[in-house]
Design a protein around this motif. Sequence first.
Motif, PDB file in Angstrom:
ATOM      1  N   ASN A  90      23.457  49.724  27.582  1.00 44.69           N
ATOM      2  CA  ASN A  90      23.183  50.422  28.822  1.00 44.69           C
ATOM      3  C   ASN A  90      24.424  50.733  29.642  1.00 44.69           C
ATOM      4  O   ASN A  90      24.348  51.464  30.605  1.00 44.69           O
ATOM      5  CB  ASN A  90      22.224  49.581  29.686  1.00 44.69           C
ATOM      6  N   ILE A  91      25.568  50.149  29.271  1.00 46.78           N
ATOM      7  CA  ILE A  91      26.766  50.347  30.074  1.00 46.78           C
ATOM      8  C   ILE A  91      27.212  51.802  30.021  1.00 46.78           C
ATOM      9  O   ILE A  91      27.191  52.446  28.975  1.00 46.78           O
ATOM     10  CB  ILE A  91      27.912  49.421  29.602  1.00 46.78           C
ATOM     11  N   VAL A  92      27.580  52.360  31.175  1.00 50.21           N
ATOM     12  CA  VAL A  92      28.108  53.714  31.256  1.00 50.21           C
ATOM     13  C   VAL A  92      29.595  53.590  31.525  1.00 50.21           C
ATOM     14  O   VAL A  92      30.006  53.046  32.548  1.00 50.21           O
ATOM     15  CB  VAL A  92      27.424  54.509  32.388  1.00 50.21           C
ATOM     16  N   ILE A  93      30.417  54.060  30.612  1.00 47.68           N
ATOM     17  CA  ILE A  93      31.849  53.830  30.735  1.00 47.68           C
ATOM     18  C   ILE A  93      32.647  55.105  30.904  1.00 47.68           C
ATOM     19  O   ILE A  93      33.858  55.076  30.857  1.00 47.68           O
ATOM     20  CB  ILE A  93      32.374  53.049  29.504  1.00 47.68           C
ATOM     21  N   GLN A  94      31.981  56.221  31.123  1.00 47.22           N
ATOM     22  CA  GLN A  94      32.712  57.473  31.274  1.00 47.22           C
ATOM     23  C   GLN A  94      32.287  58.173  32.538  1.00 47.22           C
ATOM     24  O   GLN A  94      31.113  58.415  32.767  1.00 47.22           O
ATOM     25  CB  GLN A  94      32.460  58.397  30.080  1.00 47.22           C
ATOM     26  N   GLY A  95      33.278  58.509  33.387  1.00 47.56           N
ATOM     27  CA  GLY A  95      32.955  59.196  34.618  1.00 47.56           C
ATOM     28  C   GLY A  95      32.254  60.514  34.384  1.00 47.56           C
ATOM     29  O   GLY A  95      31.214  60.793  34.966  1.00 47.56           O
ATOM     30  N   ASP A  96      32.805  61.350  33.512  1.00 45.23           N
ATOM     31  CA  ASP A  96      32.241  62.677  33.295  1.00 45.23           C
ATOM     32  C   ASP A  96      30.901  62.615  32.582  1.00 45.23           C
ATOM     33  O   ASP A  96      30.174  63.586  32.523  1.00 45.23           O
ATOM     34  CB  ASP A  96      33.229  63.517  32.476  1.00 45.23           C
ATOM     35  N   GLN A  97      30.571  61.473  32.015  1.00 44.86           N
ATOM     36  CA  GLN A  97      29.299  61.317  31.320  1.00 44.86           C
ATOM     37  C   GLN A  97      28.183  60.999  32.298  1.00 44.86           C
ATOM     38  O   GLN A  97      27.007  61.165  32.001  1.00 44.86           O
ATOM     39  CB  GLN A  97      29.418  60.192  30.294  1.00 44.86           C
ATOM     40  N   GLN A  98      28.515  60.521  33.481  1.00 47.00           N
ATOM     41  CA  GLN A  98      27.513  59.972  34.371  1.00 47.00           C
ATOM     42  C   GLN A  98      26.554  61.031  34.894  1.00 47.00           C
ATOM     43  O   GLN A  98      26.931  62.136  35.237  1.00 47.00           O
ATOM     44  CB  GLN A  98      28.179  59.259  35.544  1.00 47.00           C
ATOM     45  N   ALA A  99      25.284  60.658  34.960  1.00 51.25           N
ATOM     46  CA  ALA A  99      24.244  61.484  35.539  1.00 51.25           C
ATOM     47  C   ALA A  99      23.854  60.888  36.881  1.00 51.25           C
ATOM     48  O   ALA A  99      24.262  59.791  37.241  1.00 51.25           O
ATOM     49  CB  ALA A  99      23.032  61.531  34.614  1.00 51.25           C
ATOM     50  N   ALA A 100      23.076  61.637  37.653  1.00 54.58           N
ATOM     51  CA  ALA A 100      22.529  61.087  38.880  1.00 54.58           C
ATOM     52  C   ALA A 100      21.612  59.924  38.523  1.00 54.58           C
ATOM     53  O   ALA A 100      21.045  59.881  37.435  1.00 54.58           O
ATOM     54  CB  ALA A 100      21.772  62.172  39.635  1.00 54.58           C
ATOM     55  N   PRO A 101      21.440  58.942  39.432  1.00 52.81           N
ATOM     56  CA  PRO A 101      20.658  57.758  39.085  1.00 52.81           C
ATOM     57  C   PRO A 101      19.277  58.058  38.526  1.00 52.81           C
ATOM     58  O   PRO A 101      18.809  57.408  37.612  1.00 52.81           O
ATOM     59  CB  PRO A 101      20.578  57.013  40.421  1.00 52.81           C
ATOM     60  N   GLY A 102      18.596  59.086  39.074  1.00 53.59           N
ATOM     61  CA  GLY A 102      17.253  59.402  38.599  1.00 53.59           C
ATOM     62  C   GLY A 102      17.210  60.078  37.252  1.00 53.59           C
ATOM     63  O   GLY A 102      16.141  60.240  36.669  1.00 53.59           O
ATOM     64  N   TYR A 155      33.789  60.652  40.779  1.00 59.94           N
ATOM     65  CA  TYR A 155      32.423  60.211  40.456  1.00 59.94           C
ATOM     66  C   TYR A 155      32.061  59.014  41.329  1.00 59.94           C
ATOM     67  O   TYR A 155      31.770  57.929  40.845  1.00 59.94           O
ATOM     68  CB  TYR A 155      32.328  59.878  38.968  1.00 59.94           C
ATOM     69  N   GLY A 156      32.090  59.230  42.646  1.00 60.22           N
ATOM     70  CA  GLY A 156      31.843  58.168  43.599  1.00 60.22           C
ATOM     71  C   GLY A 156      30.423  57.631  43.514  1.00 60.22           C
ATOM     72  O   GLY A 156      29.496  58.310  43.067  1.00 60.22           O
ATOM     73  N   LEU A 157      30.268  56.384  43.946  1.00 50.87           N
ATOM     74  CA  LEU A 157      28.967  55.712  44.021  1.00 50.87           C
ATOM     75  C   LEU A 157      28.323  55.546  42.660  1.00 50.87           C
ATOM     76  O   LEU A 157      27.106  55.379  42.559  1.00 50.87           O
ATOM     77  CB  LEU A 157      28.022  56.469  44.963  1.00 50.87           C
ATOM     78  N   GLY A 158      29.106  55.626  41.583  1.00 47.14           N
ATOM     79  CA  GLY A 158      28.561  55.445  40.244  1.00 47.14           C
ATOM     80  C   GLY A 158      27.676  56.581  39.788  1.00 47.14           C
ATOM     81  O   GLY A 158      26.840  56.410  38.907  1.00 47.14           O
ATOM     82  N   THR A 159      27.843  57.785  40.345  1.00 52.56           N
ATOM     83  CA  THR A 159      27.046  58.956  39.982  1.00 52.56           C
ATOM     84  C   THR A 159      27.960  60.052  39.444  1.00 52.56           C
ATOM     85  O   THR A 159      29.150  59.835  39.216  1.00 52.56           O
ATOM     86  CB  THR A 159      26.275  59.489  41.204  1.00 52.56           C
ATOM     87  N   ASP A 160      27.410  61.254  39.301  1.00 50.20           N
ATOM     88  CA  ASP A 160      28.226  62.386  38.865  1.00 50.20           C
ATOM     89  C   ASP A 160      28.974  63.034  40.028  1.00 50.20           C
ATOM     90  O   ASP A 160      29.564  64.088  39.870  1.00 50.20           O
ATOM     91  CB  ASP A 160      27.363  63.419  38.143  1.00 50.20           C
ATOM     92  N   GLY A 161      28.957  62.399  41.196  1.00 52.89           N
ATOM     93  CA  GLY A 161      29.640  62.959  42.363  1.00 52.89           C
ATOM     94  C   GLY A 161      28.871  64.075  43.021  1.00 52.89           C
ATOM     95  O   GLY A 161      29.426  64.805  43.853  1.00 52.89           O
ATOM     96  N   GLY A 162      27.587  64.212  42.701  1.00 51.62           N
ATOM     97  CA  GLY A 162      26.792  65.289  43.274  1.00 51.62           C
ATOM     98  C   GLY A 162      26.506  65.109  44.743  1.00 51.62           C
ATOM     99  O   GLY A 162      26.626  66.046  45.544  1.00 51.62           O
ATOM    100  N   VAL A 163      26.120  63.911  45.141  1.00 55.00           N
ATOM    101  CA  VAL A 163      25.779  63.638  46.540  1.00 55.00           C
ATOM    102  C   VAL A 163      27.005  63.740  47.428  1.00 55.00           C
ATOM    103  O   VAL A 163      26.963  64.334  48.507  1.00 55.00           O
ATOM    104  CB  VAL A 163      25.133  62.245  46.668  1.00 55.00           C
TER     105      VAL A 163
END
Length: 419
Positions: A90-102, A155-163
Amino acid sequence: MTKSIRRTLLASAFGAAVLNANAVPIYQSNEVTLYMEGYFTAHMVNTMGNTSMQNGASRIRFGLNVPAYDNWDTGFNLEWGVAAINSAQNIVIQGDQQAAPGDRNDSLFLRQGHAFAKHPKWGEFSAGKQWGVYYEVTYITDWYNVSGGLASGTYGLGTDGGVTGTGRADSAFAWRKAWEFEAGEFKIGIQTARHVAQLEIDVELTPDTRLVCPPRDCEYGLSHGIAAVYRADIGDGFFIGAAFNRVKLDISSSDGLLYDISGDEPVLITDQYAFNASSNDWTSALGMYYGEQAFAKGFYGAVVFQRSQNNELAPPGSVVGITNFFDAKGSESFMSYTWGRDNCYSVYGGHNYLVSDDPGFEAGLVRGDRYKLAQYYLGFQYRWNERVRLYWENAIDSSNEVAQPVADDFMAVGFRIDI
């Protein structure tokens, strides 16, 4: 390739309607061009004592270009992330890979969706979910195949930086304009967004009480971003840029729900608990690189420095207080050297380093005296042909116990196939 042509390609690399060299035209006429691009990537990762196949940052994008009146070019871009590999990891280790939490459990999730209009004189306007102008500076170190993008504030807050608007900004309106000179190119970007997300506050105030913000009272409000970059024709190319992004954090209510959690079941103490922790989430970045571009022939070296306020989020349970936002400072680097026939061999490496710079937050840590994420990378890439690459990437992690839940050593081998 002449310097003027190379400069034009680099300047448009993150525009709203770029026809990538690997883009595949689906339909073309005198009126419109519809194209598709993207790639599939996956890797075997050994981390935290386990080995598993994991999703890379696979994506697929459709774009439409429509020539309009008086040199205006209009259209749209739609891009989805694709999670095609099942994995127990479940670990997410890539900034550009991250999706929004939902979106993290979705096989297909939105990465970008925006319309644009651009003109040689008036610049480029875009509206919707898109790369924020902040990324005009921080992309220069975001080239790792597996990890990276963890310390630039993108990619702040562990998201894709969308918010926050620093990464793939949500509901944003942006304007970009570039001016070419004999010795280089100067480009600016301005961005705004408002009320992009509700903020769900549910935290322990003390070991025996929990505070819940009622719906619609806590949110991310108005945000602004600005970036300025200069690319100079010095040697293989020199870049320097600065960016700033700010979003209003409205964390206040007179109707907060305060619960007693000392027993087996929470008991409501009051539904009129007043609190005000409103503040600003801001991030600033300075970036520089020398070289043509990452993985291009010869040397490429880039570094990004950032400082931020309330743009980073500590792991759950690591701090006591209304929120676990914290102020931070960090740096990233990426270096590659490419050689061989058709420039097929590349060695690359660098680091991501992020530490808290917030005495109030650090005083509230359950254990440890600061947040420190530190990873150092070394990798090798083989470009089989224009569309296929194989890679090996290794990270040595020296993060402290506060950051350990989101970081660790890893070794990965993988592949990427471009459309």
